[in-house]
Design an enzyme around this catalytic site. Structure first.
Site, PDB file in Angstrom:
ATOM      1  N   TYR A   1       1.926  10.816  13.879  1.00  0.00           N
ATOM      2  CA  TYR A   1       1.651   9.391  14.150  1.00  0.00           C
ATOM      3  C   TYR A   1       2.528   8.882  15.285  1.00  0.00           C
ATOM      4  CZ  TYR A   1       1.853   4.323  13.145  1.00  0.00           C
ATOM      5  OH  TYR A   1       1.831   2.943  13.237  1.00  0.00           O
ATOM      6  N   SER A   2       3.825   9.195  15.185  1.00  0.00           N
ATOM      7  CA  SER A   2       4.791   8.755  16.186  1.00  0.00           C
ATOM      8  C   SER A   2       4.414   9.296  17.573  1.00  0.00           C
ATOM      9  CB  SER A   2       6.172   9.264  15.752  1.00  0.00           C
ATOM     10  OG  SER A   2       7.162   8.713  16.530  1.00  0.00           O
ATOM     11  N   ALA A   3       3.974  10.563  17.618  1.00  0.00           N
ATOM     12  CA  ALA A   3       3.579  11.171  18.898  1.00  0.00           C
ATOM     13  C   ALA A   3       2.426  10.397  19.529  1.00  0.00           C
ATOM     14  CB  ALA A   3       3.169  12.629  18.672  1.00  0.00           C
TER      15      ALA A   3
ATOM     16  N   ILE B   1       4.614  -3.887   8.482  1.00  0.00           N
ATOM     17  CA  ILE B   1       3.812  -5.082   8.198  1.00  0.00           C
ATOM     18  C   ILE B   1       3.175  -4.915   6.831  1.00  0.00           C
ATOM     19  CG2 ILE B   1       1.906  -6.548   9.019  1.00  0.00           C
ATOM     20  CD1 ILE B   1       4.253  -6.175  11.058  1.00  0.00           C
TER      21      ILE B   1
ATOM     22  N   THR C   1       0.376  -5.009   4.705  1.00  0.00           N
ATOM     23  CA  THR C   1      -1.086  -5.136   4.793  1.00  0.00           C
ATOM     24  C   THR C   1      -1.717  -5.145   3.393  1.00  0.00           C
ATOM     25  OG1 THR C   1      -1.213  -2.759   5.146  1.00  0.00           O
ATOM     26  CG2 THR C   1      -1.358  -4.132   7.096  1.00  0.00           C
TER      27      THR C   1
HETATM   28  N1  NDP Z   1       0.936  -1.724   8.759  1.00  0.00           N
HETATM   29  C1  NDP Z   1       2.084  -1.481   9.367  1.00  0.00           C
HETATM   30  O1  NDP Z   1       3.163  -1.516   8.771  1.00  0.00           O
HETATM   31  C2  NDP Z   1       2.110  -1.178  10.822  1.00  0.00           C
HETATM   32  C3  NDP Z   1       0.953  -1.047  11.571  1.00  0.00           C
HETATM   33  N2  NDP Z   1       1.056  -0.770  12.918  1.00  0.00           N
HETATM   34  C4  NDP Z   1      -0.149  -0.638  13.731  1.00  0.00           C
HETATM   35  O2  NDP Z   1      -1.050  -1.709  13.496  1.00  0.00           O
HETATM   36  C5  NDP Z   1      -2.394  -1.252  13.665  1.00  0.00           C
HETATM   37  C6  NDP Z   1      -3.223  -1.646  12.442  1.00  0.00           C
HETATM   38  O3  NDP Z   1      -2.618  -1.057  11.306  1.00  0.00           O
HETATM   39  P1  NDP Z   1      -3.013  -1.479   9.801  1.00  0.00           P
HETATM   40  O4  NDP Z   1      -3.700  -2.778   9.817  1.00  0.00           O
HETATM   41  O5  NDP Z   1      -1.806  -1.275   8.988  1.00  0.00           O
HETATM   42  O6  NDP Z   1      -4.038  -0.309   9.478  1.00  0.00           O
HETATM   43  P2  NDP Z   1      -5.210  -0.235   8.372  1.00  0.00           P
HETATM   44  O7  NDP Z   1      -5.135   1.156   7.824  1.00  0.00           O
HETATM   45  O8  NDP Z   1      -5.181  -1.370   7.440  1.00  0.00           O
HETATM   46  O9  NDP Z   1      -6.526  -0.376   9.279  1.00  0.00           O
HETATM   47  C7  NDP Z   1      -6.909   0.639  10.120  1.00  0.00           C
HETATM   48  C8  NDP Z   1      -8.276   0.288  10.694  1.00  0.00           C
HETATM   49  O10 NDP Z   1      -8.715   1.392  11.485  1.00  0.00           O
HETATM   50  C9  NDP Z   1      -9.994   1.824  10.986  1.00  0.00           C
HETATM   51  N3  NDP Z   1     -10.088   3.277  11.130  1.00  0.00           N
HETATM   52  C10 NDP Z   1      -9.503   4.238  10.360  1.00  0.00           C
HETATM   53  N4  NDP Z   1      -9.849   5.464  10.795  1.00  0.00           N
HETATM   54  C11 NDP Z   1     -10.685   5.254  11.848  1.00  0.00           C
HETATM   55  C12 NDP Z   1     -11.408   6.128  12.710  1.00  0.00           C
HETATM   56  N5  NDP Z   1     -11.324   7.459  12.574  1.00  0.00           N
HETATM   57  N6  NDP Z   1     -12.189   5.611  13.678  1.00  0.00           N
HETATM   58  C13 NDP Z   1     -12.288   4.252  13.815  1.00  0.00           C
HETATM   59  N7  NDP Z   1     -11.620   3.369  13.052  1.00  0.00           N
HETATM   60  C14 NDP Z   1     -10.844   3.877  12.056  1.00  0.00           C
HETATM   61  C15 NDP Z   1     -10.031   1.384   9.526  1.00  0.00           C
HETATM   62  O11 NDP Z   1     -11.328   1.151   9.040  1.00  0.00           O
HETATM   63  P3  NDP Z   1     -12.279   2.292   8.440  1.00  0.00           P
HETATM   64  O12 NDP Z   1     -11.479   3.030   7.411  1.00  0.00           O
HETATM   65  O13 NDP Z   1     -13.422   1.499   7.915  1.00  0.00           O
HETATM   66  O14 NDP Z   1     -12.664   3.130   9.590  1.00  0.00           O
HETATM   67  C16 NDP Z   1      -9.325   0.033   9.644  1.00  0.00           C
HETATM   68  O15 NDP Z   1     -10.221  -0.944  10.068  1.00  0.00           O
HETATM   69  C17 NDP Z   1      -2.302   0.263  13.908  1.00  0.00           C
HETATM   70  O16 NDP Z   1      -2.404   0.528  15.277  1.00  0.00           O
HETATM   71  C18 NDP Z   1      -0.923   0.631  13.383  1.00  0.00           C
HETATM   72  O17 NDP Z   1      -0.392   1.751  14.026  1.00  0.00           O
HETATM   73  C19 NDP Z   1       2.252  -0.627  13.537  1.00  0.00           C
HETATM   74  C20 NDP Z   1       3.403  -0.725  12.823  1.00  0.00           C
HETATM   75  C21 NDP Z   1       3.422  -1.010  11.419  1.00  0.00           C
HETATM   76  C1  LIG Z   2       1.405   6.198   6.940  1.00  0.00           C
HETATM   77  C2  LIG Z   2       0.787   4.905   7.514  1.00  0.00           C
HETATM   78  C3  LIG Z   2      -0.627   5.239   8.005  1.00  0.00           C
HETATM   79  C4  LIG Z   2      -1.662   4.587   7.123  1.00  0.00           C
HETATM   80  C5  LIG Z   2      -2.334   5.607   6.286  1.00  0.00           C
HETATM   81  O1  LIG Z   2      -3.093   6.389   6.788  1.00  0.00           O
HETATM   82  N1  LIG Z   2      -2.049   5.584   4.994  1.00  0.00           N
HETATM   83  C6  LIG Z   2      -2.636   6.470   4.056  1.00  0.00           C
HETATM   84  C7  LIG Z   2      -1.723   7.653   3.893  1.00  0.00           C
HETATM   85  S1  LIG Z   2      -2.281   8.755   2.639  1.00  0.00           S
HETATM   86  O2  LIG Z   2      -3.705   8.980   2.835  1.00  0.00           O
HETATM   87  O3  LIG Z   2      -1.533   9.985   2.832  1.00  0.00           O
HETATM   88  O4  LIG Z   2      -1.978   8.136   1.358  1.00  0.00           O
HETATM   89  C8  LIG Z   2       1.616   4.358   8.693  1.00  0.00           C
HETATM   90  C9  LIG Z   2       0.895   3.218   9.460  1.00  0.00           C
HETATM   91  C10 LIG Z   2       2.020   2.332  10.030  1.00  0.00           C
HETATM   92  C11 LIG Z   2       3.263   3.135   9.710  1.00  0.00           C
HETATM   93  C12 LIG Z   2       4.606   2.374   9.757  1.00  0.00           C
HETATM   94  C13 LIG Z   2       4.955   1.945  11.140  1.00  0.00           C
HETATM   95  O5  LIG Z   2       4.306   2.206  12.115  1.00  0.00           O
HETATM   96  C14 LIG Z   2       6.288   1.238  11.266  1.00  0.00           C
HETATM   97  C15 LIG Z   2       7.427   2.118  10.738  1.00  0.00           C
HETATM   98  C16 LIG Z   2       7.715   3.293  11.642  1.00  0.00           C
HETATM   99  C17 LIG Z   2       8.867   4.149  11.104  1.00  0.00           C
HETATM  100  O6  LIG Z   2       9.083   5.258  11.968  1.00  0.00           O
HETATM  101  C18 LIG Z   2       8.493   4.686   9.741  1.00  0.00           C
HETATM  102  C19 LIG Z   2       8.228   3.539   8.812  1.00  0.00           C
HETATM  103  C20 LIG Z   2       7.132   2.606   9.310  1.00  0.00           C
HETATM  104  C21 LIG Z   2       7.150   1.395   8.363  1.00  0.00           C
HETATM  105  C22 LIG Z   2       5.760   3.330   9.282  1.00  0.00           C
HETATM  106  C23 LIG Z   2       5.414   3.864   7.897  1.00  0.00           C
HETATM  107  C24 LIG Z   2       4.092   4.616   7.914  1.00  0.00           C
HETATM  108  C25 LIG Z   2       2.972   3.704   8.340  1.00  0.00           C
HETATM  109  C26 LIG Z   2       2.791   2.593   7.265  1.00  0.00           C
END
Ligand code: NDP
Ligand SMILES: C[C@H](CCC(=O)NCCS(=O)(=O)O)[C@H]1CC[C@H]2[C@@H]3C(=O)C[C@@H]4C[C@H](O)CC[C@]4(C)[C@H]3CC[C@]12C
Length: 280
Positions: free
Chosen positions: A178-180, A213, A215
């Site tokens: 993810y980080s990459a 964040i 969510t």
């Molecule tokens: N939540 C957090 O703590 C953080 C989030 N972020 C960033 O914020 C953004 C939103 O994150 P967040 O709201 O948490 O993510 P969510 O997992 O809640 O939402 C992800 C969205 O992407 C869609 N999605 C998933 N897989 C695919 C795919 N293969 N093709 C197209 N769409 C897809 C999902 O819908 P569907 O499954 O219907 O396709 C959904 O609408 C991301 O870029 C994330 O990296 C950054 C830092 C922290």
């Molecule tokens: C792991 C999250 C991706 C969302 C997802 O696919 N969840 C299902 C996993 S499962 O199928 O195996 O159950 C990450 C999306 C956002 C990440 C967070 C982020 O980007 C900010 C921080 C970055 C730091 O390096 C690590 C902690 C973070 C809070 C990081 C945690 C993982 C995510 C929520």
């Protein structure tokens, strides 16, 4: 076409009138694509943009969820709202999305790149196939969408908003693939921004560096997705170079890293309870 003449969302570089009301008004009637809009931060961005009376094109994989989000957007006041469902690891989807925008609106003002593919919070398993797929979804599709959108955005002097993470600036453990993908976004879009400035192309690129964040259910300990979504839209409308949200947490981490990177690495390592982290 809902709009035939367009004013840029704000002047070149950063805008001098940074009020929330101003940025909200600037989006009225604008044509906006939001990816990953079926849940989380993307869904909240769609609702804010709907209240601002923007035209919306939403994408994600799950059609049933997108239908509900579109319905809600129309109730909230969106000038129009439609969706395209599909997976962003499909190479044809980015062009299909931009063709839809051009056919229905005749142009585009803002592209918000937000979707992410699934990844786990765990030790790197050695699964190179997963890294390749995640790169396609989280990075290559962003490049493809921006490439297809650029001709339209040049015409409207519009904006690209790239949603990234603190994990795309500071590499902590357990998020290697993810980080990459998030580091790659910074490299590509920061370089592209330089080229647009050199060529005097008035398309802004806003990179959003987000911390954790909430969510899921509301919790006082974590930043709410609703506020985060509004800050992302605002930063894009004001053509900011970067958004750090939550500002203090992200700003402090970046500052400590620039002064004492090994101290920051060690603080990050000690912030996890390792017994809870999966090895596969
Ligand atoms: N939540 C957090 O703590 C953080 C989030 N972020 C960033 O914020 C953004 C939103 O994150 P967040 O709201 O948490 O993510 P969510 O997992 O809640 O939402 C992800 C969205 O992407 C869609 N999605 C998933 N897989 C695919 C795919 N293969 N093709 C197209 N769409 C897809 C999902 O819908 P569907 O499954 O219907 O396709 C959904 O609408 C991301 O870029 C994330 O990296 C950054 C830092 C922290
Ligand atoms: C792991 C999250 C991706 C969302 C997802 O696919 N969840 C299902 C996993 S499962 O199928 O195996 O159950 C990450 C999306 C956002 C990440 C967070 C982020 O980007 C900010 C921080 C970055 C730091 O390096 C690590 C902690 C973070 C809070 C990081 C945690 C993982 C995510 C929520």
């Amino acid at each position: 076409s809902p709009q035939t003449t367009h004013t840029p969302l704000c002047g070149a570089g950063s805008c001098s009138v940074p009020s929330l009301q101003h940025s909200q008004k600037m989006l009225r009637g604008k044509r906006v694509i939001v990816t990953g809009a079926s849940s989380g931060i993307g869904e909240q961005m769609a609702y804010h943009l709907a209240r601002m009376e923007a035209h919306l094109l939403l994408t994600a994989r799950t059609e049933a969820k997108l239908q509900k989000v579109v319905e809600r957007c129309l109730e909230l006041g969106a000038a129009s709202a439609r969706y395209i469902s599909g997976s962003m690891d499909s190479p044809s989807l980015p062009e299909q999305v931009l063709r839809e925008a051009e056919n229905t609106w005749g142009g585009l003002d803002m592209l918000i790149l937000n979707h992410i593919g699934q990844s786990s919070f765990s030790y790197f398993s050695g699964d190179v196939g997963h890294v390749r797929k995640l790169m396609e979804t989280n990075f290559v599709s962003y490049v493809a969408l921006a490439t297809a959108a650029l001709p339209l955005l040049k015409e409207s002097e519009g904006s690209i908003v790239v949603v990234s993470s603190i994990a795309g600036r500071i590499a902590g453990p357990f998020t290697a693939p993810y980080s990459a993908t998030k580091f790659a976004l910074d490299g590509f879009f920061s370089s592209l921004r330089q080229e647009l400035i050199i060529d005097k192309v008035n398309v802004s690129i806003t990179l959003c560096i987000l911390g954790y964040i909430n969510t899921g259910k509301p919790s006082p300990a974590h930043s709410p997705k609703e506020e985060c979504a509004l800050e992302i839209i605002r930063a894009g409308a004001l053509r900011r170079r970067e958004l750090h949200y939550p500002a203090r947490a992200v700003g402090t981490a970046l500052l400590v890293r620039s002064i004492a990177p090994e101290l920051l690495d060690s603080l990050v390592r000690s912030s996890y309870r390792l017994e809870n982290v999966r090895r596969t």
